[in-house]
Design a protein around this motif. Structure first.
Motif, short mmCIF file in Angstrom:
data_model
loop_
_atom_site.label_atom_id
_atom_site.label_comp_id
_atom_site.label_asym_id
_atom_site.label_seq_id
_atom_site.Cartn_x
_atom_site.Cartn_y
_atom_site.Cartn_z
N GLY A 91 44.23 22.28 35.72
CA GLY A 91 42.89 22.59 35.22
C GLY A 91 42.43 23.99 35.56
O GLY A 91 41.41 24.46 35.04
N GLN A 92 43.17 24.70 36.41
CA GLN A 92 42.78 26.05 36.83
C GLN A 92 43.43 27.15 35.98
O GLN A 92 43.21 28.33 36.24
N MET A 93 44.21 26.77 34.97
CA MET A 93 44.93 27.77 34.18
C MET A 93 43.97 28.72 33.46
O MET A 93 44.21 29.94 33.43
N THR A 94 42.90 28.21 32.92
CA THR A 94 41.93 29.08 32.22
C THR A 94 41.33 30.09 33.19
O THR A 94 41.19 31.27 32.86
N GLU A 95 41.01 29.64 34.39
CA GLU A 95 40.44 30.55 35.40
C GLU A 95 41.46 31.59 35.83
O GLU A 95 41.13 32.75 36.02
N LEU A 96 42.74 31.19 35.98
CA LEU A 96 43.79 32.15 36.33
C LEU A 96 43.90 33.23 35.25
O LEU A 96 43.94 34.42 35.57
N ASN A 97 43.92 32.83 33.99
CA ASN A 97 43.99 33.81 32.90
C ASN A 97 42.78 34.73 32.90
O ASN A 97 42.91 35.94 32.70
N ARG A 98 41.60 34.18 33.16
CA ARG A 98 40.37 34.99 33.20
C ARG A 98 40.43 36.02 34.32
O ARG A 98 40.14 37.20 34.11
N LEU A 99 40.85 35.59 35.51
CA LEU A 99 40.92 36.51 36.65
C LEU A 99 41.96 37.61 36.43
O LEU A 99 41.75 38.76 36.82
N CYS A 100 43.07 37.27 35.78
CA CYS A 100 44.09 38.28 35.49
C CYS A 100 43.56 39.31 34.50
O CYS A 100 43.83 40.51 34.63
N LYS A 101 42.80 38.86 33.50
CA LYS A 101 42.25 39.79 32.52
C LYS A 101 41.20 40.71 33.13
O LYS A 101 41.04 41.84 32.71
N LEU A 102 40.49 40.23 34.15
CA LEU A 102 39.48 41.05 34.81
C LEU A 102 40.08 42.04 35.80
O LEU A 102 39.42 43.00 36.20
N ASN A 103 41.31 41.83 36.20
CA ASN A 103 41.95 42.70 37.19
C ASN A 103 42.62 43.88 36.47
O ASN A 103 43.40 43.69 35.54
N ASP A 104 42.33 45.09 36.94
CA ASP A 104 42.88 46.29 36.30
C ASP A 104 44.37 46.47 36.55
O ASP A 104 45.05 47.16 35.80
N THR A 105 44.90 45.89 37.61
CA THR A 105 46.31 46.06 37.96
C THR A 105 47.22 45.18 37.11
O THR A 105 48.33 45.55 36.79
#
Length: 163
Positions: A91-105
């Motif tokens: 259930g955390q996959m959407t949050e993982l994708n969101r956090l990766c998109k927000l990270n500049d690295t």
């Protein structure tokens, strides 16, 4: 008084809490290679921080390959592929994708759910002694005198190579 809701036995744990849908994943993260070259530990900590925020348990991880990209991504022409094997609630996959998109690295990410057999093989490959990922056909022959192997891969004393 209020009504008490009882969960069906199929989704109740021994302590009557819901089971989490924890799965085994392989994540391939394309990172900004300039930032990684400047601060490898900091970049790895950033990625670990993202995975920690979603409750992932990282089993193995390492930088895999750095190279020129086929086309520029967010202005970058080079990137570093970073592999991570982890367990996480699905259930955390959407949050993982969101956090990766927000990270500049993190330029791109791909996360694949694996069955236990493949997950264990990936963890074994990531933690192998020579640090390289090999398919069985690509693994160097431990009997080859030109190969540089650790002690555990050498032929035992008194055993000769078949010719």
């Amino acid at each position: 008084g209020g009504r008490r809701l009882r969960l069906p036995r199929s989704i109740r744990g021994p302590d009557t809490t819901l089971f989490r849908s924890e799965y085994m994943y392989e994540g391939m993260f394309l990172l900004d290679s300039n930032r990684f070259a400047a601060d490898p530990d900091g970049v790895q900590q950033q990625l670990k921080g993202i995975l920690d925020r979603v409750g992932a348990n990282v089993v193995a991880s390492r930088p895999w390959q750095e190279g020129k990209l086929c086309y520029p991504i967010e202005g970058q022409r080079k990137g570093l592929y970073f592999l991570a094997c982890f367990r996480m609630d699905g259930g955390q996959m959407t949050e993982l994708n969101r956090l990766c998109k927000l990270n500049d690295t993190v330029l791109r990410q791909l996360v694949i759910r694996h069955p236990k057999v493949i997950f264990d093989a990936m963890v074994d490959a990531l933690t192998s002694h020579d640090g390289a990922l090999h398919s069985p056909e690509q693994r160097p022959d431990p009997r080859d005198p030109r190969a540089n192997f650790g002690e555990r891969d050498r032929l035992p004393e008194g055993v000769e190579e078949e010719r």
